[in-house]
Scaffold this active site. Structure first.
Site, PDB file in Angstrom:
ATOM      1  N   ASP A 106      98.592 -11.675 -53.939  1.00  0.00           N
ATOM      2  CA  ASP A 106      99.565 -10.772 -54.475  1.00  0.00           C
ATOM      3  C   ASP A 106     101.027 -11.534 -54.289  1.00  0.00           C
ATOM      4  OD1 ASP A 106      97.629  -9.147 -55.098  1.00  0.00           O
ATOM      5  OD2 ASP A 106      97.926  -7.849 -53.509  1.00  0.00           O
TER       6      ASP A 106
HETATM    7  N1  URA Z   1      94.049  -8.183 -50.802  1.00  0.00           N
HETATM    8  C1  URA Z   1      95.125  -7.668 -51.493  1.00  0.00           C
HETATM    9  O1  URA Z   1      95.578  -6.611 -51.052  1.00  0.00           O
HETATM   10  N2  URA Z   1      96.064  -8.519 -51.403  1.00  0.00           N
HETATM   11  C2  URA Z   1      96.162 -10.085 -51.460  1.00  0.00           C
HETATM   12  O2  URA Z   1      97.049 -10.538 -51.612  1.00  0.00           O
HETATM   13  C3  URA Z   1      94.939 -10.349 -50.851  1.00  0.00           C
HETATM   14  C4  URA Z   1      93.846  -9.531 -50.570  1.00  0.00           C
END
Ligand code: URA
Length: 236
Positions: A106
């Site tokens: 993310d």
């Molecule tokens: N889980 C999440 O919530 N975000 C990420 O970037 C990776 C795994």
């Protein structure tokens, strides 16, 4: 992202520009090696990254590229984006346009991102059957306790996908921090898991994907090429 496969005899005929029938004797005489092993079978499947050596001459259509990047918060896991800096913007390599991302993070997650142009390698690392462990450090808003450890190990029902998450290992490292190991990668998975306890994630950082551990000399925004041993190439 899919690597092209072709028969070994056709691959040799194409790359050496010789007729197909000229390849048979080379195979029969044991003059052809694929990734270090003598192969006699004309129908052996090779892809553009296999290292074929024919009578001492190296034949390879494409050079496989493997990179490890330390993604900073605020950089998007995409190859193009109108608004944000992308992980690809951080790579300096003449063939970087051929790369794809092996498991996105993310925008507000930092840590290890792998990039490659070898679809077989990325599939081996990301396919659900491979169960490749992904290691995260996480900091949450409210104190953690053993109920979390149990719930993560048992799995959560994710209604959108209609599945229960695979057993995950949560190790508490302080009142509000933990190390988490997942063997799958569902959308916003970590945040959704802690969301079940109404405990917002404040910081998430990926430290490893399978055998690839974020090099601690790599500052946020830096990358380095990876040397992937051939034996490990398509087994995660
Ligand atoms: N889980 C999440 O919530 N975000 C990420 O970037 C990776 C795994």
């Amino acid at each position: 992202m899919h690597s092209k496969r072709s028969r070994l005899d056709r691959f040799i005929a194409r790359t050496c520009q010789v007729p197909l029938k000229a390849v048979k004797p080379l195979l029969a005489r044991g003059l052809v090696c694929v990734n270090g092993t003598v192969v006699n079978d004309a129908q052996w499947a090779v892809d553009e990254f296999d290292l074929v050596v024919c009578d001492g001459v190296v034949l390879q259509e494409r050079t496989p590229l493997y990179f490890m990047l330390h993604k900073p918060v605020g950089v998007v896991s995409a190859t193009r984006d109108a608004q944000h800096t992308t992980v690809l913007d951080l790579i300096d390599h003449p063939d970087k346009e051929s790369l794809h991302i092996v498991g996105r993070l993310d925008l507000n997650t930092s840590g290890l991102v792998l990039l490659t142009n070898d679809g077989r390698w990325s599939r081996a690392l990301t396919s659900p059957e491979g169960k490749v462990p992904k290691r995260y450090q996480v900091r949450v808003t409210f104190p953690l306790d053993e109920r979390y450890v149990k719930a993560f190990a048992e799995g959560f029902y994710f209604e959108t996908e209609g599945v229960v998450t695979a057993p995950a290992t949560l190790t508490l490292t302080s009142a509000t921090t933990a190390e988490l190991v997942l063997t799958e990668g569902k959308y916003h998975q970590v945040k959704r898991m802690f969301g079940r306890f109404r405990n917002p994630v404040l910081a998430l950082h990926r430290t490893a994907v399978g055998p690839y551990v974020l090099d601690d000399t790599l500052a946020p925004g830096e990358f380095k090429p990876l040397v992937v041993p051939r034996a490990r190439l398509h087994s995660g």
